[in-house]
Design an enzyme around this catalytic site. Sequence first.
Site, PDB file in Angstrom:
ATOM      1  N   ASP A   1      -5.387  -4.661   0.790  1.00 19.82           N
ATOM      2  CA  ASP A   1      -5.038  -3.315   1.467  1.00 19.82           C
ATOM      3  C   ASP A   1      -5.650  -2.994   2.916  1.00 19.82           C
ATOM      4  O   ASP A   1      -6.206  -1.844   2.993  1.00 19.82           O
ATOM      5  CB  ASP A   1      -4.774  -2.204   0.679  1.00 19.82           C
ATOM      6  CG  ASP A   1      -3.829  -2.315  -0.935  1.00 19.82           C
ATOM      7  OD1 ASP A   1      -3.142  -3.565  -0.602  1.00 19.82           O
ATOM      8  OD2 ASP A   1      -4.379  -2.025  -1.812  1.00 19.82           O
TER       9      ASP A   1
ATOM     10  N   GLU B   1       6.530  -0.028   1.038  1.00 11.01           N
ATOM     11  CA  GLU B   1       5.584   0.590   0.850  1.00 11.01           C
ATOM     12  C   GLU B   1       4.507   0.176   1.891  1.00 11.01           C
ATOM     13  O   GLU B   1       4.801  -0.494   2.655  1.00 11.01           O
ATOM     14  CB  GLU B   1       4.806   0.428  -0.545  1.00 11.01           C
ATOM     15  CG  GLU B   1       4.380  -1.170  -0.751  1.00 11.01           C
ATOM     16  CD  GLU B   1       3.646  -1.310  -2.213  1.00 11.01           C
ATOM     17  OE1 GLU B   1       3.823  -0.649  -2.897  1.00 11.01           O
ATOM     18  OE2 GLU B   1       3.063  -2.452  -2.295  1.00 11.01           O
TER      19      GLU B   1
END
Length: 340
Positions: free
Chosen positions: A33, A210
């Site tokens: 991420d 997401e």
Amino acid sequence: MPYRTLPVLAALVFSTAGAAPVFDNPLVTQRADPHVTLQADGYYYLTATAPEYDRIEVRRARDLNGIGKGESKVVWRKHASGEMAASIWAPEMHRIDGKWYIYFTAGRSDAPMDIRLYVLENDAANPLEGTWRERGQLKTGWEMFALDATTFALDGRRYLLWTQRPPKSDKHMTAVYIAEMDTPLSIKGPATLLTTPEHPWEKVKFDVNEAPAVLVKNGRVFVTYSASATDANYALGMVTADARANLLDAKSWTKSPKPVFASSKATGQYGPGHNSFTTTPDGKTDILVYHARGYEHIPGDSLHDPNRHTRAQAIAWRADGTPDFGEPVADKKAPAVARQ
């Protein structure tokens, strides 16, 4: 649906500004991420998810290729119990009005996966110094599973984008929302739904949209997002709006019917996703920063596999002004697999 389908894209046109940079991938091992920002002080700053899901660290270097060996400091650790005691995911660090803010995801000790959005704040010029203060939960308008906040400003207005389970949803799916911010700690007005899992490639094992990331270029706002399970099926989708449009109107956005970045057997990279965008220091080349694994098959839950590594590659641009991410490039070196 709150979007129209994006038409087939035109042929590639590569930049004439010179050869695209080549990165020594992976830039950082076992960091998922990744969020990278290039600041006016000449440093690239990186925040990312550590595989232990227990802390937030900040790295910086003047050369993006050197970010893995640059200065690094753990600026915050999870609580021993209660709120912010589990599932410390997806930190993003932004410089807003002379202060640093880290937006991150966290769960409770009694419910590690009942996650919400939280914010840290720091007044120091150098985010590796000073004090990071907890500013509490970033409220989105309803209390439900929420993660992956990012922010950007355009034409004097600041926006928050994030992932959340829709209100009154009867299934475990996640969608991407946008709202205007009135302070770096809060939004104003209702949230606008940008995209929900619709296509088969967005619903592999889990119905997931997401991790939004924003790139403003060529008079448009491009928002990438990640879809499906966090294994080799993970891939990037994209929604697009005219930069002059009302970004809070769902009808302003178009959605690509196919993934714009996905696993590649040819290069040996699997599950590319949860990206951010930055540029070369001269601003002439846009860069995609993302994580991926160097193998396809994962025993057990992919969230327990630590080997999502931070990678980067230059972005090409098509004749119609849209980005072409190509495919994830092969590693320049063999990544380490030991925990850091």
